[in-house]
Design a protein around this motif. Structure first.
Motif, PDB file in Angstrom:
ATOM      1  N   LEU A  43       6.446 -24.786  35.973  1.00 22.98           N
ATOM      2  CA  LEU A  43       6.372 -23.937  37.164  1.00 22.98           C
ATOM      3  C   LEU A  43       7.527 -24.228  38.124  1.00 22.98           C
ATOM      4  CD1 LEU A  43       2.512 -24.019  37.776  1.00 22.98           C
ATOM      5  CD2 LEU A  43       3.864 -22.127  36.858  1.00 22.98           C
ATOM      6  N   PHE A  44       8.661 -24.660  37.586  1.00 20.43           N
ATOM      7  CA  PHE A  44       9.872 -24.867  38.377  1.00 20.43           C
ATOM      8  C   PHE A  44      10.712 -23.587  38.366  1.00 20.43           C
ATOM      9  CE2 PHE A  44      10.369 -29.771  37.636  1.00 20.43           C
ATOM     10  CZ  PHE A  44       9.222 -29.972  38.377  1.00 20.43           C
ATOM     11  N   GLY A  45      11.487 -23.385  39.423  1.00 20.63           N
ATOM     12  CA  GLY A  45      12.437 -22.280  39.461  1.00 20.63           C
ATOM     13  C   GLY A  45      13.522 -22.573  40.474  1.00 20.63           C
TER      14      GLY A  45
ATOM     15  N   GLY B 276       1.724 -20.705  43.509  1.00 25.03           N
ATOM     16  CA  GLY B 276       2.064 -19.882  42.362  1.00 25.03           C
ATOM     17  C   GLY B 276       3.443 -19.251  42.477  1.00 25.03           C
ATOM     18  N   VAL B 277       3.938 -18.768  41.334  1.00 28.74           N
ATOM     19  CA  VAL B 277       5.296 -18.229  41.257  1.00 28.74           C
ATOM     20  C   VAL B 277       5.456 -16.974  42.113  1.00 28.74           C
ATOM     21  CG1 VAL B 277       7.005 -17.212  39.705  1.00 28.74           C
ATOM     22  CG2 VAL B 277       5.696 -19.214  38.969  1.00 28.74           C
ATOM     23  N   GLU B 278       4.444 -16.108  42.115  1.00 31.56           N
ATOM     24  CA  GLU B 278       4.556 -14.862  42.888  1.00 31.56           C
ATOM     25  C   GLU B 278       4.682 -15.138  44.380  1.00 31.56           C
ATOM     26  OE1 GLU B 278       5.106 -11.853  41.642  1.00 31.56           O
ATOM     27  OE2 GLU B 278       5.187 -12.955  39.750  1.00 31.56           O
ATOM     28  N   GLN B 279       3.897 -16.099  44.881  1.00 27.22           N
ATOM     29  CA  GLN B 279       4.008 -16.465  46.298  1.00 27.22           C
ATOM     30  C   GLN B 279       5.367 -17.078  46.593  1.00 27.22           C
ATOM     31  OE1 GLN B 279       0.988 -18.689  48.331  1.00 27.22           O
ATOM     32  NE2 GLN B 279      -0.690 -17.425  47.584  1.00 27.22           N
ATOM     33  N   ALA B 280       5.878 -17.859  45.660  1.00 30.92           N
ATOM     34  CA  ALA B 280       7.196 -18.481  45.842  1.00 30.92           C
ATOM     35  C   ALA B 280       8.271 -17.403  45.976  1.00 30.92           C
ATOM     36  CB  ALA B 280       7.512 -19.410  44.673  1.00 30.92           C
ATOM     37  N   LYS B 281       8.249 -16.436  45.082  1.00 30.43           N
ATOM     38  CA  LYS B 281       9.237 -15.354  45.122  1.00 30.43           C
ATOM     39  C   LYS B 281       9.076 -14.496  46.376  1.00 30.43           C
ATOM     40  CE  LYS B 281       9.956 -15.086  40.127  1.00 30.43           C
ATOM     41  NZ  LYS B 281       9.803 -14.265  38.897  1.00 30.43           N
ATOM     42  N   ALA B 282       7.840 -14.312  46.801  1.00 29.03           N
ATOM     43  CA  ALA B 282       7.589 -13.529  48.015  1.00 29.03           C
ATOM     44  C   ALA B 282       8.161 -14.235  49.244  1.00 29.03           C
ATOM     45  CB  ALA B 282       6.090 -13.298  48.190  1.00 29.03           C
TER      46      ALA B 282
END
Length: 206
Positions: A68-70, A33-39
């Motif tokens: 879900l790319f960033g 997920g995005v939150e884990q990626a940012k973390a």
């Protein structure tokens, strides 16, 4: 198809490379997920507070899910870091993955072409060494059935590598099973056919 299994990183993997006195440290990690990626990006920044750049990209879901790319160039010239990182990740066939490339600047400019090669190449090399696991997309079903059907359900479940989560024996048998989504329709059809449609099957929210 969204119910097919896909590969994810098994653990954090690191690749280091020095290019014209700049040190590039690429770290790959499983991020659901995005939150884990940012973390994970924040964690890497905390590990290397004196580095000049922390460029990153992520695929926060199944491979190919562009929703879900960033990515980020983090101060490097536009298009020279984040996009090459994401290009490697999105073409790898691996999902739920984040790459952070930390750069300690060595005083020699690489130019836009050199930066693209350094950032994309670092991720490419890291991907070659990363260990992966297969993530299966599973769902839970609740079944209500007669006692005589229990062995039939258990055999059918084992054919699809499913798991019997819980079973309660009362007037009828209540069973919760876990099975890959891609097999639910076939499993359900077998149970309906063999029981004469006497087994009640309901989907449970995961």
């Amino acid at each position: 198809m969204n119910n097919l299994p896909y590969l994810i990183p098994a653990r954090v993997h690191t690749f280091e490379e020095e290019i014209k006195k700049s040190l590039f440290i690429t770290q790959l990690a499983h991020t659901d997920g995005v939150e884990q990626a940012k973390a994970f990006v924040s964690r890497v920044k905390g590990e290397h507070p004196s580095a000049r750049h922390h460029c990153w990209g992520f695929v926060a879901g199944r491979p190919g899910d562009s929703m879900l790319f960033g990515f980020s160039d983090d101060g490097e010239p536009s298009g020279t870091a984040g996009k090459p990182i994401l290009a490697q990740l999105s073409g790898s066939g691996i999902g739920e993955v984040t790459a952070v490339v930390t750069r300690y600047y060595g005083g020699i400019r690489l130019g836009t072409g050199g930066l693209v090669k350094a950032y994309g190449g670092g991720v490419q090399q890291a991907l070659k060494g990363v260990l992966t696991l297969e993530k299966k997309i599973v769902t839970r079903l609740s079944l209500e059935l007669d006692y005589a059907m229990v062995p039939v359900v258990q055999v059918s479940l084992s054919q699809f590598s499913g798991v019997e989560v819980s079973t309660y024996y009362q007037e009828r048998v209540s069973m919760v099973v876990e099975i890959e989504q891609r097999y639910v329709e076939s499993f359900s059809q077998i149970i309906v056919n063999k029981s004469g449609a006497k087994v009640k099957i309901n989907h449970l929210d995961n």
